[in-house]
Design an enzyme around this catalytic site. Structure first.
Site, PDB file in Angstrom:
ATOM      1  N   HIS A  45       0.805  -1.228   0.000  1.00  0.00           N
ATOM      2  CA  HIS A  45       0.000   0.000   0.000  1.00  0.00           C
ATOM      3  C   HIS A  45       0.838   1.277   0.000  1.00  0.00           C
ATOM      4  O   HIS A  45       0.298   2.367   0.157  1.00  0.00           O
ATOM      5  CB  HIS A  45      -0.941   0.013   1.208  1.00  0.00           C
ATOM      6  CG  HIS A  45      -2.037  -1.004   1.106  1.00  0.00           C
ATOM      7  ND1 HIS A  45      -2.980  -0.990   0.115  1.00  0.00           N
ATOM      8  CD2 HIS A  45      -2.328  -2.087   1.870  1.00  0.00           C
ATOM      9  CE1 HIS A  45      -3.826  -2.007   0.273  1.00  0.00           C
ATOM     10  NE2 HIS A  45      -3.449  -2.696   1.329  1.00  0.00           N
ATOM     11  N   GLU A 152      -7.043 -12.527   5.258  1.00  0.00           N
ATOM     12  CA  GLU A 152      -7.836 -11.294   5.187  1.00  0.00           C
ATOM     13  C   GLU A 152      -9.013 -11.425   4.240  1.00  0.00           C
ATOM     14  O   GLU A 152      -9.490 -10.429   3.696  1.00  0.00           O
ATOM     15  CB  GLU A 152      -6.952 -10.084   4.867  1.00  0.00           C
ATOM     16  CG  GLU A 152      -5.925 -10.272   3.782  1.00  0.00           C
ATOM     17  CD  GLU A 152      -4.965  -9.076   3.645  1.00  0.00           C
ATOM     18  OE1 GLU A 152      -5.123  -8.060   4.333  1.00  0.00           O
ATOM     19  OE2 GLU A 152      -4.067  -9.171   2.806  1.00  0.00           O
ATOM     20  N   ASP A 178      -9.200  -5.723   5.423  1.00  0.00           N
ATOM     21  CA  ASP A 178      -9.694  -6.432   4.247  1.00  0.00           C
ATOM     22  C   ASP A 178     -10.734  -7.482   4.614  1.00  0.00           C
ATOM     23  O   ASP A 178     -11.645  -7.763   3.829  1.00  0.00           O
ATOM     24  CB  ASP A 178      -8.525  -7.069   3.490  1.00  0.00           C
ATOM     25  CG  ASP A 178      -7.887  -6.058   2.557  1.00  0.00           C
ATOM     26  OD1 ASP A 178      -8.611  -5.483   1.736  1.00  0.00           O
ATOM     27  OD2 ASP A 178      -6.677  -5.819   2.672  1.00  0.00           O
TER      28      ASP A 178
HETATM   29  C1  3PY Z   1      -5.761  -5.331   6.641  1.00  0.00           C
HETATM   30  O1  3PY Z   1      -6.281  -5.053   7.729  1.00  0.00           O
HETATM   31  O2  3PY Z   1      -6.387  -5.591   5.609  1.00  0.00           O
HETATM   32  C2  3PY Z   1      -4.305  -5.334   6.543  1.00  0.00           C
HETATM   33  O3  3PY Z   1      -3.787  -5.586   5.490  1.00  0.00           O
HETATM   34  C3  3PY Z   1      -3.512  -4.988   7.743  1.00  0.00           C
HETATM   35  O4  3PY Z   1      -3.733  -3.727   8.161  1.00  0.00           O
HETATM   36 MG    MG Z   2      -5.042  -5.926   3.891  1.00  0.00          MG
END
Ligand code: 3PY
Ligand code: MG
Length: 268
Positions: A45, A152, A178
């Site tokens: 990111h 995630e 996510d």
């Molecule tokens: C998420 O929470 O999606 C991450 O990748 C970590 O912050």
């Molecule tokens: Mg993430």
């Protein structure tokens, strides 16, 4: 300094880290001095170049802060370079199921377990002068490097048992942000919280170190009590943003007309 992967198992308390998105040696020194145990240099990111990552890996490792790198995708090339630069491990985002975990992690293991290439002449091999020679470079790559699968997505929560059993998954890291999108539930909602807890429980039962993102003392204590071995608090950009906003807000509220006593000049 013990390898990060060993710290995950041996430290008295969960280790604490933060995401790094700013390619600055000054910020790196400030965060290192602040006492973090590890950082996750974020190439998913943040717009960090391979060269940026390299500089950060060198500085953090020299300060005794374990530098992990969150890689951009499930590929080989950049991850190999980060590991050869001396990264303590890689976080692989969006590992959806056991098949993906197997295919991805193999790339970061040396043969016969996987397909990682020999780079003894790189920094991780002390430029070809590592005490113990190439055999030690390979041993450290297999046994000290942490290959961390990020959980995630709904699919990875459903296949958590399979992912945890994959050779080369040395730890898992749960991404609540996510996960909230994938589950279609608001961030911080009970559904997201429970999914994170289910994954932590499964990892603890499987004996695989687990970590997640936490906010505030209550959540830090809760996730530690549930068995998390590594906890991530915030990120460097967020810390700068909060400090900057606090500074402007203090100045602005001190300068509101009601807060200012009329000066002699203004009264004339
Ligand atoms: C998420 O929470 O999606 C991450 O990748 C970590 O912050
Ligand atoms: Mg993430």
């Amino acid at each position: 300094m013990a390898p990060f992967r060993e710290l995950l198992r041996s430290a008295d308390a969960p280790v604490v880290g933060t995401f790094v998105k700013i390619p600055s040696l000054e910020v790196a020194e400030i965060l290192g001095d602040a006492g973090f145990d590890f950082v996750v240099i974020d190439t998913e990111h943040a717009l960090l170049s391979v060269r940026d990552v390299y500089g950060l890996v060198v500085v953090y490792s020299r300060m005794g802060v374990a530098p992990l790198v969150r890689i951009t995708d499930h590929g080989y090339g950049d991850a190999q370079r980060y590991l050869d630069a001396g990264a303590a491990g890689v976080l692989v985002p969006h590992v959806s199921n056991a098949r993906q975990a197997r295919e991805t992690m193999r790339q970061y293991l040396f043969p016969p377990a996987g397909t990682r290439g020999m780079g003894y002449a790189a920094r991780a091999g002390r430029w070809g002068h590592l005490p113990g020679g190439p055999a030690e470079y390979v041993r450290a790559g297999q046994e000290d490097v942490a290959r961390i699968a990020m959980i995630e997505e709904r699919e990875s929560v459903d296949d958590i048992g399979g992912i945890l059993a994959v050779p080369g998954v040395d730890a898992v890291f749960i991404g609540p942000g996510d996960l909230s999108l994938s589950l279609g539930e608001p961030p911080g909602s009970p559904a997201v919280h429970d999914a994170v807890t289910r994954c932590i429980d499964a990892a603890v039962r499987a004996g695989v170190p687990v970590g997640t993102v936490v906010q505030g003392e209550e959540q830090i204590r809760l996730r530690a009590e549930q068995g998390c071995r590594f906890l991530l608090v915030g990120n460097d950009t967020g810390m700068v943003a909060s400090a900057a906003r606090a500074a402007t807000s203090t100045a602005r509220s001190a300068l509101t007309p009601t807060a200012l006593a009329p000066t002699a000049g203004a009264a004339r």
